[in-house]
Motif scaffolding. Structure first.
Motif, short mmCIF file in Angstrom:
data_model
loop_
_atom_site.label_atom_id
_atom_site.label_comp_id
_atom_site.label_asym_id
_atom_site.label_seq_id
_atom_site.Cartn_x
_atom_site.Cartn_y
_atom_site.Cartn_z
N PRO A 23 -5.58 -7.90 3.21
CA PRO A 23 -4.70 -6.82 2.89
C PRO A 23 -3.47 -6.64 3.75
O PRO A 23 -3.59 -7.08 5.00
N ARG A 24 -2.31 -6.58 3.05
CA ARG A 24 -0.98 -6.47 3.76
C ARG A 24 -0.87 -5.22 4.56
O ARG A 24 -0.95 -4.10 4.19
N ALA A 25 -0.35 -5.38 5.91
CA ALA A 25 -0.25 -4.30 6.84
C ALA A 25 0.94 -3.66 6.45
O ALA A 25 1.93 -4.23 5.89
N GLY A 26 0.89 -2.25 6.46
CA GLY A 26 1.99 -1.41 6.25
C GLY A 26 2.06 -1.02 5.06
O GLY A 26 3.26 -0.43 4.35
N THR A 27 1.43 -1.73 3.87
CA THR A 27 1.58 -1.41 2.66
C THR A 27 1.05 0.01 2.33
O THR A 27 0.02 0.37 2.86
N LEU B 26 -16.63 4.04 1.32
CA LEU B 26 -15.80 2.97 0.51
C LEU B 26 -14.16 3.54 0.89
O LEU B 26 -13.91 4.65 0.28
N ARG B 27 -13.39 2.78 1.67
CA ARG B 27 -12.16 3.28 1.93
C ARG B 27 -10.98 2.26 1.46
O ARG B 27 -11.18 1.00 1.50
N PRO B 28 -9.77 2.75 1.39
CA PRO B 28 -8.80 1.93 0.89
C PRO B 28 -8.07 1.27 2.21
O PRO B 28 -8.14 1.67 3.26
N ALA B 29 -8.00 0.03 1.93
CA ALA B 29 -7.44 -0.80 3.01
C ALA B 29 -5.86 -1.42 2.72
O ALA B 29 -5.45 -2.37 3.41
N GLY B 30 -5.25 -1.09 1.65
CA GLY B 30 -4.05 -1.42 1.37
C GLY B 30 -4.01 -2.36 0.40
O GLY B 30 -4.95 -2.88 -0.17
N ALA B 31 -2.54 -3.02 0.06
CA ALA B 31 -2.43 -3.94 -1.06
C ALA B 31 -2.74 -5.41 -0.68
O ALA B 31 -2.60 -5.49 0.33
N ARG C 179 -2.63 -12.25 -8.33
CA ARG C 179 -2.51 -11.04 -8.92
C ARG C 179 -2.36 -9.90 -7.69
O ARG C 179 -3.23 -9.96 -6.84
N ARG C 180 -1.56 -8.80 -7.91
CA ARG C 180 -1.27 -7.72 -6.95
C ARG C 180 -2.41 -6.75 -7.19
O ARG C 180 -2.78 -6.27 -8.27
N GLY C 181 -3.24 -6.28 -6.23
CA GLY C 181 -4.35 -5.35 -6.40
C GLY C 181 -4.35 -4.48 -5.14
O GLY C 181 -3.65 -4.77 -4.24
N GLN C 182 -5.38 -3.50 -5.23
CA GLN C 182 -5.59 -2.55 -4.11
C GLN C 182 -6.95 -2.96 -3.49
O GLN C 182 -7.95 -3.08 -4.35
N ALA C 183 -7.01 -3.10 -2.31
CA ALA C 183 -8.21 -3.45 -1.77
C ALA C 183 -9.17 -2.06 -1.01
O ALA C 183 -8.51 -1.30 -0.84
N TYR C 184 -10.28 -2.14 -1.31
CA TYR C 184 -11.37 -1.13 -0.80
C TYR C 184 -12.37 -1.74 0.06
O TYR C 184 -13.14 -2.48 -0.78
#
Length: 336
Positions: free
Chosen positions: A86-90, A265-270, A277-282
């Motif tokens: 996951p990209r830092a700062g996103t 289960l926590r959000p970790a960023g883009a 493909r662009r996604g959201q990581a959990y």
């Protein structure tokens, strides 16, 4: 190149030289192991190749590693996969917010926007033995395409292919015997006739996922191994469901709501997945039920909530298995 591979790639083509998922070279010791593996004349005991899912992978103490040649005539090899980062700062999208987005999309869905039986997935996975004499873990990157019709007829296709290096050879493990195969080689193909004797393989295959979150949770628990108990089992059950069915908007909304209610289960960023493909990581990095040595990640489409992929990585080194912290254990990448 085979017609089957062209069909698979047409579903979601990706340039081979783009993205952060490119390979990293093996170190010298790993190259020596691989060369010895490829040129050894000894016959090894065949072992069954296992398809790993999150908790099953931990309990089996497997390691999902794959090898592929960097070119048709090249001597240097490279190892895959590299863990998604996951990209830092996103900005992160909460699962509760993503569930609301998916629910709004579900309300706008039409009568024909239901689930369909079958799936399209790319995966890297295998079992691994421990001990000083154990062979290095090798398997082919595989792409699976299953399609079914209302009359019970359908087909299954498994192709050896690395989507990042189209046209280049890959290494295949067939019953413990390692060999190079051409990109696009068909490893399995089967057609099923219409009727009750066709592709009706069990209750899970005949039972579409519910659109109600609580009913979905109960179905996951009943058909896919106790998913209601813990988050690792839930993620494993969703992987099993996704191998049988491709959800529509209403089923997707139920899946995201179940994930939003899951513990730990926590959000970790883009993140950019292995198809660009662009996604959201959990991420779930709590107790995994095995050796507490893994992190599980699920990747969702931030607009629709669609399940894009899952990944399991090691959070600490396990010397007996020759794995390091941060190494990928298994992953799946799902396509519509």
């Amino acid at each position: 190149m085979s017609d089957e591979l062209e069909l698979l790639r047409a579903a979601d083509p990706v340039p081979s030289g783009e993205g952060p998922w490119r390979d990293r070279p093996l170190h010298a010791r790993a190259e020596r192991h691989l060369n010895r593996l490829l040129h050894s004349g000894r016959t090894r005991r065949a072992r069954r190749r296992l398809v790993l899912r999150a908790e099953a992978a931990v309990l089996a103490l497997g390691a999902a590693l794959a090898f592929t040649f960097s070119g048709a005539g090249a001597a240097k090899a490279v190892a895959v996969p590299v863990a998604l980062a996951p990209r830092a700062g996103t900005a992160s999208v909460s699962l509760d917010e993503l569930a609301r987005r998916a629910e709004a999309r579900a309300r706008a869905a039409g009568a024909a926007d239901g689930p369909h039986r079958g799936s399209h997935v790319q995966s890297w996975c295998l079992s691994m033995a421990a001990g000083p004499d154990a062979a290095p873990p090798v398997t082919a990157p595989e792409e699976h395409l299953t399609r079914w019709r209302a009359d019970g007829s359908g087909s299954e296709l498994v192709v050896a292919t690395d989507p990042r290096h189209p046209g280049r050879p890959v290494i295949d493990d067939t019953g413990g015997n390692w060999r190079t195969v051409n990109d696009g080689e068909v490893l399995h193909r089967k057609s099923y006739p219409a009727g009750p004797a066709g592709g009706q393989r069990g209750l899970a295959a005949r039972t579409p996922p519910p659109t109600d979150p609580e009913a979905l949770r109960e179905q996951l628990a009943a058909l896919y191994g106790g998913a209601g108990a813990r988050t690792p089992r839930l993620l494993s059950a969703l992987s099993s469901l996704r191998q049988e069915w491709t959800p529509g908007p209403r089923e997707t909304a139920a899946i995201v709501r179940v994930l939003a209610d899951a513990e730990g289960l926590r959000p970790a960023g883009a993140v950019t997945d292995r198809l660009g493909r662009r996604g959201q990581a959990y991420v779930y990095d709590g107790p995994d039920g095995g050796m507490n040595a893994t992190r599980q990640m699920v990747v969702l489409d931030p607009r629709t909530g669609q399940l894009m992929g899952s990944e399991v990585t090691f959070t600490r080194a396990l010397p007996d298995l020759r794995v390091k912290a941060g190494q990928v254990l298994s992953y799946e990448t799902w396509m519509p």
